[in-house]
Design an enzyme around this catalytic site. Structure first.
Site, short mmCIF file in Angstrom:
data_model
loop_
_atom_site.label_atom_id
_atom_site.label_comp_id
_atom_site.label_asym_id
_atom_site.label_seq_id
_atom_site.Cartn_x
_atom_site.Cartn_y
_atom_site.Cartn_z
N HIS A 28 0.75 -1.24 -0.14
CA HIS A 28 -0.12 -0.14 -0.08
C HIS A 28 0.81 1.27 0.22
O HIS A 28 0.36 2.26 -0.30
CB HIS A 28 -0.74 -0.12 1.10
CG HIS A 28 -2.21 -1.08 1.08
ND1 HIS A 28 -3.31 -0.78 0.84
CD2 HIS A 28 -2.07 -2.25 1.18
CE1 HIS A 28 -4.07 -1.78 0.72
NE2 HIS A 28 -3.30 -2.73 0.95
N ASP A 85 3.58 9.33 -0.82
CA ASP A 85 2.20 8.64 -0.58
C ASP A 85 2.21 7.64 -1.37
O ASP A 85 2.23 7.80 -2.71
CB ASP A 85 1.22 9.55 -0.76
CG ASP A 85 0.18 9.44 0.58
OD1 ASP A 85 0.01 8.16 1.10
OD2 ASP A 85 -0.53 10.23 1.04
P1 ADQ Z 1 -3.18 6.18 4.56
O1 ADQ Z 1 -1.52 6.66 4.91
O2 ADQ Z 1 -3.68 6.01 6.00
O3 ADQ Z 1 -3.02 4.76 3.75
P2 ADQ Z 1 -4.73 7.58 2.54
O4 ADQ Z 1 -4.81 6.68 1.34
O5 ADQ Z 1 -4.99 8.98 2.52
O6 ADQ Z 1 -3.63 7.31 3.68
O7 ADQ Z 1 -6.05 7.01 3.43
C1 ADQ Z 1 -6.62 7.60 4.74
C2 ADQ Z 1 -7.98 7.10 4.83
O8 ADQ Z 1 -8.20 7.54 6.24
C3 ADQ Z 1 -8.98 7.92 4.08
O9 ADQ Z 1 -10.19 6.97 3.83
C4 ADQ Z 1 -9.44 8.84 4.76
O10 ADQ Z 1 -10.90 9.45 4.43
C5 ADQ Z 1 -9.29 8.59 6.24
N1 ADQ Z 1 -9.01 9.60 7.21
C6 ADQ Z 1 -7.86 10.39 7.01
N2 ADQ Z 1 -8.03 11.38 8.15
C7 ADQ Z 1 -9.06 11.34 8.66
C8 ADQ Z 1 -9.95 11.91 9.75
N3 ADQ Z 1 -9.13 12.99 10.19
N4 ADQ Z 1 -10.72 11.52 10.49
C9 ADQ Z 1 -11.45 10.33 9.68
N5 ADQ Z 1 -10.91 9.77 8.43
C10 ADQ Z 1 -9.67 10.12 8.10
C11 ADQ Z 1 -2.10 3.63 3.06
C12 ADQ Z 1 -1.30 4.62 2.44
C13 ADQ Z 1 -1.70 5.42 1.25
C14 ADQ Z 1 -2.75 4.39 0.41
C15 ADQ Z 1 -3.84 3.83 1.42
C16 ADQ Z 1 -4.56 2.69 0.67
O11 ADQ Z 1 -0.11 5.38 2.93
O12 ADQ Z 1 -0.96 5.90 0.31
O13 ADQ Z 1 -3.48 5.20 -0.40
O14 ADQ Z 1 -2.97 3.01 2.20
O15 ADQ Z 1 -3.60 1.81 -0.20
#
Ligand code: ADQ
Length: 464
Positions: free
Chosen positions: A162, A370
């Site tokens: 991921h 990311d």
């Molecule tokens: P993350 O690093 O966690 O995931 P991201 O892809 O942005 O990053 O996903 C975060 C999730 O958490 C999103 O669904 C978002 O809505 C939710 N989220 C973030 N902040 C929040 C908040 N303050 N309150 C509630 N919900 C919140 C890892 C990798 C990423 C990759 C994903 C999926 O680091 O690059 O996209 O896995 O593969």
């Protein structure tokens, strides 16, 4: 495309550190992606229970939720510290995100990493058989496939990373890099978020192990074939679009509107993590208010960032840095009736966040590195097609490869962030609609179901 890609006899066995056990954790991406397949194939999800015990068993406890079986296991305090906080989050996470400077290379961590990978391999062997399709998730389990193979496992076994795979010379900073990469090659399929990750891994394998690319695109490493698959993760775009107009979304938007008044909302939503570029983003907003006094009182920036892994020192430091920066910016630019930046160190429900995205004129997604970044996709899915907001996206997010109609910026350049926010706020409606339409078409086509099918299809032709 249908579930035909998984032979009916083949049960899906998913492995990830965190699972979607428990109602509240089921809303997220992986759960949406895997749940139907798991339910349809009487599948099994293996992972950590979330519990830390003095004397954890090496076995897993079975439970069942709405047709999906779980096998969850506990960690000891040492395992949690060494495997999770240590090797996974203080070695692999920083290095894979290009932050060798933040890595803590403590050899004791690796021992726990091997121990937990062995523990999970044992659970897979007990709970699954050769006819199952095993799909392992993320950097916590780079060695699991190799341990299984060493023990004679011949079933299908795939892996999805991921997070990014960095440039070979960065990956080589990890003392155990060869063992980890060899571990990866034991999987039949290795899915990666973007082309850059795939190119980095392929180059590393060629340089380090003399891997040879075959005519069908697979790589031959030490006599085994591994399929490196470009497989960008998506979101449940139609589900998210619906959520953005539902009652909880509207309620959250109304609450925030009361505070905003006539001002335009610029939003950021991230886990609080140093990879997300939050201090640079705050500096970008300060730069905007510095350059354009006419925008004072016209824009409000709200950043939602719940603390994550707060025991690790770097996260505590980041929290302090953000507290200080937001205080300074409000002190410097704010007025009796205007707070330029609001920073909420807590999480909100997915449904509420959908409403906040829809209310925003612009969304800042500016990670320094990311794997993909799902917030960028969620923001687009949540927009009103008649009056959509503008996505400002880092060139270093995996999502930038697919989302070219966003305003793509360099997240280290605060002036670029400032100019992009101004451009977004002033963008004519036609241009906003045009950009949004192309972005939405892309995320709707390559959604979470597309992603799962793409990965599963790669198993076709793999001989169990
Ligand atoms: P993350 O690093 O966690 O995931 P991201 O892809 O942005 O990053 O996903 C975060 C999730 O958490 C999103 O669904 C978002 O809505 C939710 N989220 C973030 N902040 C929040 C908040 N303050 N309150 C509630 N919900 C919140 C890892 C990798 C990423 C990759 C994903 C999926 O680091 O690059 O996209 O896995 O593969």
């Amino acid at each position: 495309m249908t579930e035909q890609n998984i032979p009916k006899s083949s049960r899906l066995v998913a492995v990830s550190n965190r699972t979607a056990a428990g109602e509240e954790s089921r809303a997220g991406g992986l759960a949406v992606a895997l749940w139907d397949t798991l339910a349809d194939t009487q599948g099994l999800w293996i992972g950590w229970s979330g519990r830390i015990l003095d004397f954890p068993s090496n076995r897993a406890r079975r439970s069942e939720e709405d047709g999906v079986e779980f096998a969850l296991t506990d960690y000891s305090r040492d395992q949690f510290d060494g495997f999770y906080l240590g090797y996974s989050n203080s070695v692999l996470w920083p290095v894979m995100h290009n932050r060798i400077d933040l890595a803590v290379f403590d050899s004791a961590f690796y021992r726990f990493y091997v121990e937990i990978n062995e523990k999970f391999a044992e659970i897979v062997r007990r709970q699954a058989d050769k006819t199952d399709t095993v799909w392992v998730h993320d950097y916590h389990f780079l060695l699991l496939g190799d341990i299984l193979r060493e023990e004679g496992w011949q079933g299908k076994c795939g892996f999805f990373l991921h997070i990014p795979f960095p440039a070979p010379e960065v990956f080589r900073a990890i003392p155990e890099h060869r063992k980890l990469a060899r571990g990866l090659c034991a999987y039949d399929v290795v899915g990666l978020q973007c082309r850059k990750d795939l190119a980095n891994l392929a180059q590393y394998l060629e340089e380090e192990f003399g891997a040879e690319e075959q005519p069908d695109g697979k790589f031959k490493v030490d006599g085994r074939l591994v399929h490196l698959l470009h497989c960008p993760i998506g979101i449940d775009s139609s589900g998210f679009a619906e959520a953005a107009t539902a009652e909880p979304a509207a309620r959250a938007a109304t609450r925030l509107s009361r505070f905003l008044g006539e001002r335009d909302l610029v939003i950021g939503v991230d886990r609080m993590d140093y990879s997300k570029g939050l201090p640079q983003r705050f500096e970008g907003m300060a730069d905007l208010f510095d350059r354009y006094p006419e925008l004072h009182g016209k824009i409000s920036f709200t950043q939602i960032a719940p603390p994550s892994r707060s025991v690790v020192e770097e996260y505590a430091q980041l929290r302090e840095q953000l507290d200080a920066l937001s205080g300074r910016i409000n002190g410097d630019y704010g007025d009796l009736d205007w707070m330029p930046i609001r920073y909420l160190a807590r999480g909100y429900d997915r449904e509420e966040i959908a409403g906040l995205y829809r209310l925003a004129k612009a969304c800042l997604v500016t990670p320094l590195q990311d794997g993909m970044n799902l917030v960028a996709k969620e923001f687009i899915a949540a927009q009103d097609p008649e009056d959509p907001g503008v996505l400002i996206l880092s060139q270093f997010a995996g999502a930038a490869e697919q989302m070219k109609e966003a305003l793509i910026i360099n997240p280290y350049d605060s002036s670029a962030i400032a100019e992009a926010v101004k451009q977004a706020i002033e963008m004519p409606l036609d241009e906003r609609r045009d950009r949004w339409q192309k972005l939405y078409t892309n995320i709707a086509e390559q959604d979470i179901h597309w992603w799962r099918h793409r990965f599963m299809t790669a198993f076709e032709g793999v001989q169990a």
